[in-house]
Every structure is written in structure tokens, then in C-alpha cells.
Enzyme design. Sequence first.
Site, PDB file in Angstrom:
ATOM      1  N   ALA A 199      12.468   2.626  -0.231  1.00 20.02           N
ATOM      2  CA  ALA A 199      13.512   2.477  -1.256  1.00 20.02           C
ATOM      3  C   ALA A 199      13.107   3.048  -2.604  1.00 20.02           C
ATOM      4  O   ALA A 199      13.848   2.908  -3.569  1.00 20.02           O
ATOM      5  CB  ALA A 199      13.861   0.996  -1.411  1.00 20.02           C
ATOM      6  N   SER A 239      12.850   6.176  -3.326  1.00 15.79           N
ATOM      7  CA  SER A 239      13.477   7.467  -3.638  1.00 15.79           C
ATOM      8  C   SER A 239      14.716   7.672  -2.779  1.00 15.79           C
ATOM      9  O   SER A 239      14.992   6.886  -1.868  1.00 15.79           O
ATOM     10  CB  SER A 239      12.483   8.615  -3.388  1.00 15.79           C
ATOM     11  OG  SER A 239      12.233   8.714  -2.003  1.00 15.79           O
ATOM     12  N   GLY A 240      15.440   8.733  -3.088  1.00  8.94           N
ATOM     13  CA  GLY A 240      16.537   9.210  -2.246  1.00  8.94           C
ATOM     14  C   GLY A 240      17.578   8.168  -1.864  1.00  8.94           C
ATOM     15  O   GLY A 240      18.006   7.341  -2.687  1.00  8.94           O
ATOM     16  N   ILE A 241      17.977   8.223  -0.615  1.00  2.00           N
ATOM     17  CA  ILE A 241      19.047   7.367  -0.105  1.00  2.00           C
ATOM     18  C   ILE A 241      18.652   5.886  -0.212  1.00  2.00           C
ATOM     19  O   ILE A 241      19.469   5.036  -0.567  1.00  2.00           O
ATOM     20  CB  ILE A 241      19.340   7.744   1.361  1.00  2.00           C
ATOM     21  CG1 ILE A 241      19.904   9.166   1.423  1.00  2.00           C
ATOM     22  CG2 ILE A 241      20.286   6.752   2.017  1.00  2.00           C
ATOM     23  CD1 ILE A 241      19.898   9.779   2.810  1.00  2.00           C
ATOM     24  N   SER A 266      20.275  10.360  11.970  1.00  2.00           N
ATOM     25  CA  SER A 266      20.732  11.680  11.529  1.00  2.00           C
ATOM     26  C   SER A 266      21.542  12.334  12.639  1.00  2.00           C
ATOM     27  O   SER A 266      21.275  12.135  13.829  1.00  2.00           O
ATOM     28  CB  SER A 266      19.536  12.560  11.187  1.00  2.00           C
ATOM     29  OG  SER A 266      19.988  13.878  10.982  1.00  2.00           O
ATOM     30  N   TYR A 315      11.286  15.238  14.722  1.00  2.00           N
ATOM     31  CA  TYR A 315      12.204  14.514  13.833  1.00  2.00           C
ATOM     32  C   TYR A 315      13.478  14.145  14.601  1.00  2.00           C
ATOM     33  O   TYR A 315      13.928  12.993  14.575  1.00  2.00           O
ATOM     34  CB  TYR A 315      12.540  15.393  12.627  1.00  2.00           C
ATOM     35  CG  TYR A 315      13.541  14.775  11.674  1.00  2.00           C
ATOM     36  CD1 TYR A 315      13.157  13.794  10.762  1.00  2.00           C
ATOM     37  CD2 TYR A 315      14.883  15.175  11.683  1.00  2.00           C
ATOM     38  CE1 TYR A 315      14.079  13.224   9.887  1.00  2.00           C
ATOM     39  CE2 TYR A 315      15.801  14.616  10.809  1.00  2.00           C
ATOM     40  CZ  TYR A 315      15.395  13.651   9.907  1.00  2.00           C
ATOM     41  OH  TYR A 315      16.314  13.086   9.054  1.00  2.00           O
TER      42      TYR A 315
END
Length: 357
Positions: free
Chosen positions: A132, A134-136, A260, A293
Site C-alpha cells: 500500500a 505506492s500505486g494502486i 490482471s 507474471y
Amino acid sequence: MAALRYAGLDDTDSEDELPPGWEQRTTKDGWVYYANHTEEKTQWEHPKTGKRKRIAGDLPYGWEQETDENGQVFFVDHINKRTTYLDPRLAFTVDDNPTKPTSRQRYDSSTTAMEILQGRDFTGQVVVVTGANSGIGFETAKSFALHGAHVILACRNMTRANEAVSRILGEWHKAKVEAMTLDLALLRSVQHFAQAFKAKNVSLHVLVCNAGAFALPWSLTKDGLETTFQVNHLGHFYLVQLLQDVLCRSAPARVVVVSSESHRFTDINDSSGKPDFSRLSPSKNDYWAMLAYNRSKLCNILFSNELHRRLSPRGVTSNAVHPGNMLYSSIHRNWWVYTLLFTLARPFTKSMCLLLT
Ligand SMILES: NC(=O)c1ccc[n+]([C@@H]2O[C@H](COP(=O)([O-])OP(=O)(O)OC[C@H]3O[C@@H](n4cnc5c(N)ncnc54)[C@H](OP(=O)(O)O)[C@@H]3O)[C@@H](O)[C@H]2O)c1
């Protein structure tokens, strides 16, 4: 409308004139709300027209938005050296959703995380977000915290985590937000996190399995597994397993697994159609970062679906989410080619504060 005159703007919309005792204010992300001083209440709808409004456009030249020590937004007019709590753009508000949205399309690609939670009160709810800082993950944690939740930022690097906590507190000093150490590349760290969390004796209403690594060169974790697989999937799998009892006790509760769309471009079955588990944590010779990934993201979805099947009868739901393509976070950092691609795509993709539901 003295305030508008004070801001150097005339009232352009007399139908919108407020009854006595009401005042118009704005949230930091541009929503208009109405405060009634007599009844000491606030609401999103205009007391006369019943419409919801939001601010349109940028601040006038020379103006800046700031936050005071109580977390309230105010505006500084640097040219005329004046300060006001009223947004100078209040004269140019636009109706929010003039046409009633259908339930299928309440949100779209320009919806912000703050808009999704708008009007929701998460006071008393405990939320854990992995990765948490950074980013989303950061935007998710911030949005929950600004809507009253007690948010725990589960991060591997405490310096970055504490900076993220400070940024949220900078937005609202009353936010209930803290950082705890969680390194998903180390199963012992996952165990320690679960123990430390349980020692707090609090409920767990929302667990967002967000942390992720992308385009890593091949490496093994101290647990002997390929790093992308362990960080993106196995570490979260273990975390949920360790916190499952708390989630069930806190029902209704939910797990959200950030997966994703790229999970579609892989398979874990071999040529005969049987699952080949050696593909999940491949050796260096069989490793391709993109494939690793994608497989980890496929694992996210399979895991979330099975978790939902098992725990939903006990009041714990699980959903996997695709947050959007090529959002400009720090996910591309491990290879300059991806940094270049993400940079080129940036004008056409969502910004970090825009999240899917
Ligand atoms: N950005 C996109 O376009 C996109 C698209 C589809 C899905 N996603 C998914 O969205 C999620 C969030 O990604 P993002 O775009 O916000 O990227 P990001 O800014 O790089 O965030 C990833 C987070 O995961 C943390 N993390 C990495 N390894 C960790 C570990 N071993 N233990 C604990 N935390 C770890 C990072 O911490 P550090 O800062 O310490 O490294 C960071 O906080 C990921 O699961 C990603 O797969 C992203």
C-alpha cells in the site's frame, strides 16, 4: 453569495440560491456538499433542487488548494493575497449524472477511487492493503482511510510505508491509518504479520491482496521459490490462510485479489491438458518474466474463485479484479523497456487515482 463576490466571481445560477442557514462546500476531490448550520447536518443534494454537483475545470490562475490542520480544504489567492474556504469554482459547477445511470454502468474508466466510495462510511471497519505504499495499493488505502476505515498498510519497506501513512494523514489528520511489515517474498514475514495483526485483537473486514512484482529477473526467494510466483500469489495465499479465522469472525467480510487481464495469455496445463505445477515456480532455464507474471495472475483468479466458493457460505466473499491496463505506477521499474512502454502509454491510460470497482 457574498463569498463568490469575495472570490471575485458572480453568482451565475440563481435557481441554485441556497435557503437561509445553508452553506455550500467542496471536498478535496471536487464534490459539492451542503451544510446546514441550524440542524448541524450535511448532505450531497442541493436542499432546493435535489441535484448533486461537482466542480468543473481548474482553479483560476494564481489560486492554490491547501488543507488546514483540521483537514479542511481552503483556497489561497496568491495574486490578491487572500484566503477563503469557498472554492472559487463554485460558480461553475456541473450537475453530477444528469441522466440516471444504469446498474450495469454506474462507473466508467474515469471514475476515481474516491468517487466509488463517495457517501460510504467505513467507520469501525478494518481494512488491510498489501503493497500500500505506492500505486494502486496506496490509492485504495487512502480512499478507505478518508472514508473512516481503520487502514493497515502492509508493506515490506517501513520507511516507504511510513511516508505513505504521512501522505494520508496530510490529506486528513484524523485518518486512522498505520503501517505494518509484510514481505511476501518471505513466508516467515507473512507469519509474523499475521501474528502481529492478531495480537491487535481487531476485526478484519476487507483484505486487499494488492502487492505485486512484474518483470523481475529470475531469482529464488529464501523459501526456495521463484520470486514473482511467491510475491504475487503464494505469499497472499498463505496470508489469507493465516487470517481466515479472523475474516470469518468479522463477517460480513471480503477479500479482494488484484489480478490482471494478462492472466489470459498463459496456461498452467501441460500439452496433455493436466496441471503442470512445475510451471508455477520454474527454473532459470524455463523462466520468462512476462509468462511468470501472467501465471501468477492466473493463480490469483483461481485462488480467489476457490476462496469465494469455500468461504462465502460463512459470510466472506472473494473477488479478483483487473485494475486496468498499463496504469503508470512503479510496476514497470524492473526493466527500462517496460518503463518506456508505460511512459508512452501514459496519456492514454488511467491515472493512479482512477480505479475500477
Ligand atoms: N499498473 C498496472 O498497469 C497493473 C495492471 C494490472 C494489474 N496490476 C496489479 O496491481 C497491483 C498493484 O500494482 P501497481 O501497479 O500499483 O504497482 P506498484 O506501484 O509497483 O505497487 C506494487 C506494490 O507491491 C509491493 N511489493 C512488491 N514486492 C513486495 C513484497 N515482496 N512484499 C510486500 N510488498 C511487495 C511494492 O512495494 P515496494 O514499493 O517496497 O516495492 C508496492 O507497494 C499488482 O498486483 C499488479 O500486478 C497493475
